[in-house]
Design an enzyme around this catalytic site. Structure first.
Site, short mmCIF file in Angstrom:
data_model
loop_
_atom_site.label_atom_id
_atom_site.label_comp_id
_atom_site.label_asym_id
_atom_site.label_seq_id
_atom_site.Cartn_x
_atom_site.Cartn_y
_atom_site.Cartn_z
N GLY A 107 4.09 -119.22 36.82
CA GLY A 107 4.60 -119.98 37.96
C GLY A 107 3.61 -120.96 38.56
O GLY A 107 3.70 -121.27 39.76
N ASP A 152 11.47 -119.19 40.19
CA ASP A 152 10.02 -119.30 40.42
C ASP A 152 9.71 -119.72 41.85
O ASP A 152 8.92 -119.07 42.55
CB ASP A 152 9.39 -120.33 39.45
CG ASP A 152 9.25 -119.79 38.04
OD1 ASP A 152 9.89 -118.77 37.73
OD2 ASP A 152 8.53 -120.41 37.25
C1 MEV Z 1 10.56 -119.22 34.13
O1 MEV Z 1 9.69 -118.49 34.95
C2 MEV Z 1 11.80 -118.44 33.83
C3 MEV Z 1 12.85 -119.14 32.99
O2 MEV Z 1 14.01 -118.31 33.05
C4 MEV Z 1 13.18 -120.52 33.48
C5 MEV Z 1 13.88 -120.54 34.82
O3 MEV Z 1 14.45 -119.53 35.23
O4 MEV Z 1 13.90 -121.60 35.45
C6 MEV Z 1 12.44 -119.24 31.53
#
Ligand code: MEV
Length: 313
Positions: A107, A152
Site C-alpha cells: 500500500g 488500500d
Molecule cells: C491491492 O492491495 C489489492 C487488489 O485487490 C487491488 C485493489 O483492490 O484495488 C489487487
C-alpha cells in the site's frame, strides 16, 4: 506557521485481493512497522502559491508546477487544495519519505497519498476528516492503479482491520484474540496496476470461471471474518492456504512467492499466502506465537529480501 508532519501505515490484504475489485468482500489490516511520512515546512521567503517537493527515495526534488499533473504526489496536493477551495496556499516545502517498499503490495501509493492529504490540509488549517481523506486518496489511486477497489486507501486512512466490500459501508473487524503475521518481501516490485489489468483481461475474455474463483475467494473472506471475531485464529491458516491456491489460479502468484509460502508452512506457519497485487511483492504467514521468529528466519533463508513480524490486534 509551524512544521506539520503526518504518517500513514502500510497494509496487508489478509483475504480477498483481486476478487474485491469484482465486488467480493476482502479483509485488510494496517501494518505500522512500515509507514509513509509527509513533512511540511512553511517557506515564507517564497511567493504565495510556491510549493517545493522533495522525495529522496525516488530522487524527486522539484517545484510543484514543473511536475506533470498525473504525478501522484502532485495529484494528492492538488486534490487537497481543490477540496479546500484554496488556489494559492502560503508557500511551503513538502518532504515525503517512506519505509514501505514501492510496488510491493503493502500500500505504498495509498499511504503516501494519505500522509500528504493529511499534512497539507492540516498545514492550511483545515484538517480533513477520515472519510474525505480516504475519498481523495482513492481519486489519486485511480490515477496509478486503473480500477482500484478502494480497500488500500480505506484501511490505511482508518488504521484498523477492515472488512471491505466495494461501494458499501466500511465495517471494522473487532479482533477477538491478537495474532502474529510474518510479512516477507520477494524483493520483486510489480505494480498492482499490471496484475489488476491482466486479471481483467482474462475475466473479460472468459468471465464464467473467473467469477467462480472470485466467489470462492469471497466465501473465504466471510469465513475468515467469523474466525477473527470469534478468536479462532488457527482456523485462518487453512483459509489463507486456500486463498493462495485461488490466487495461483488467477495467475497472480510467482515462483518466488510460492517458494516463500511453502517455506513458511514448512517452518510451522498455520497458513500462508501472497498479499496484494502479486507476481512479486510480499507474502504473509500466520504464525503460532512461539514460532514467529523461526518462520521469519526461514523466510529470509528461503530468499526473502526482508521480513518482519506484525501483531494484529
Ligand atoms: C491491492 O492491495 C489489492 C487488489 O485487490 C487491488 C485493489 O483492490 O484495488 C489487487
Amino acid at each position: 506557521m509551524p512544521a506539520i508532519s503526518s504518517t500513514a501505515p502500510g497494509k496487508v490484504i489478509l483475504f480477498g485481493e483481486h476478487a474485491v475489485v469484482y465486488g467480493q468482500p476482502a479483509i485488510a489490516i494496517p501494518v505500522t512497522e512500515v509507514a509513509a511520512k509527509a513533512i511540511i515546512t512553511p517557506d515564507p521567503a517564497a511567493a504565495a502559491g510556491s510549493i517545493h517537493i522533495t522525495a529522496p527515495q525516488i530522487n524527486l526534488d522539484a517545484n510543484f508546477t514543473d511536475l506533470p499533473s498525473i504525478d501522484p504526489l502532485v495529484a494528492a496536493i492538488r486534490a487537497t487544495l481543490d477540496v479546500l477551495g484554496i488556489a494559492k496556499p502560503p508557500a511551503f516545502r513538502l518532504r515525503v519519505t517512506s519505509t514501505i517498499p514501492v510496488a510491493g503490495g503493502l500500500g505504498s501509493g495509498a499511504a503516501v497519498s494519505v500522509a500528504i492529504i493529511r499534512s497539507v490540509s492540516a498545514f492550511l488549517g483545515h484538517p480533513l476528516p477520515d472519510v474525505q481523506v480516504s475519498a481523495l486518496a482513492f481519486d489519486v489511486e485511480k490515477l496509478h492503479h486503473g480500477t482500484p477497489s478502494g480497500i488500500d486507501n480505506t484501511v490505511i486512512t482508518y488504521g484498523k482491520a477492515v472488512y471491505y466490500i466495494k461501494d458499501k459501508r466500511i465495517e471494522m473487524i473487532p479482533i477477538a484474540k491478537s495474532f502474529n503475521l510474518v510479512v516477507a518481501d520477494t524483493g520483486i516490485s510489480t505494480p498492482t496496476k499490471e496484475t489488476v489489468a491482466d486479471v481483467r483481461r482474462h475475466w473479460e475474455s472468459d468471465p464464467e470461471p473467473y467469477n467462480k474463483i472470485f466467489e470462492s475467494i469471497g466465501k473465504l473472506a466471510i469465513a475468515a471474518r467469523a474466525a477473527i471475531e470469534q478468536g479462532n485464529n488457527e482456523n485462518l491458516g487453512p483459509l489463507m492456504n486456500e486463498n493462495h491456491e485461488l490466487l495461483q489460479k488467477l495467475d497472480v502468484s510467482s515462483p518466488d512467492l510460492d517458494k516463500l509460502v511453502l517455506a513458511a508452512r514448512e517452518a510451522g506457519g498455520w497458513g500462508a499466502k501472497l498479499s496484494g497485487g502479486g507476481r512479486g511483492g510480499n507474502m504473509i504467514a500466520l504464525a503460532p506465537r512461539d514460532r514467529a521468529d523461526e518462520i521469519k528466519t526461514a523466510l529470509e533463508f528461503a530468499g526473502a529480501k526482508s521480513a518482519f513480524i506484525t501483531v494484529v490486534k
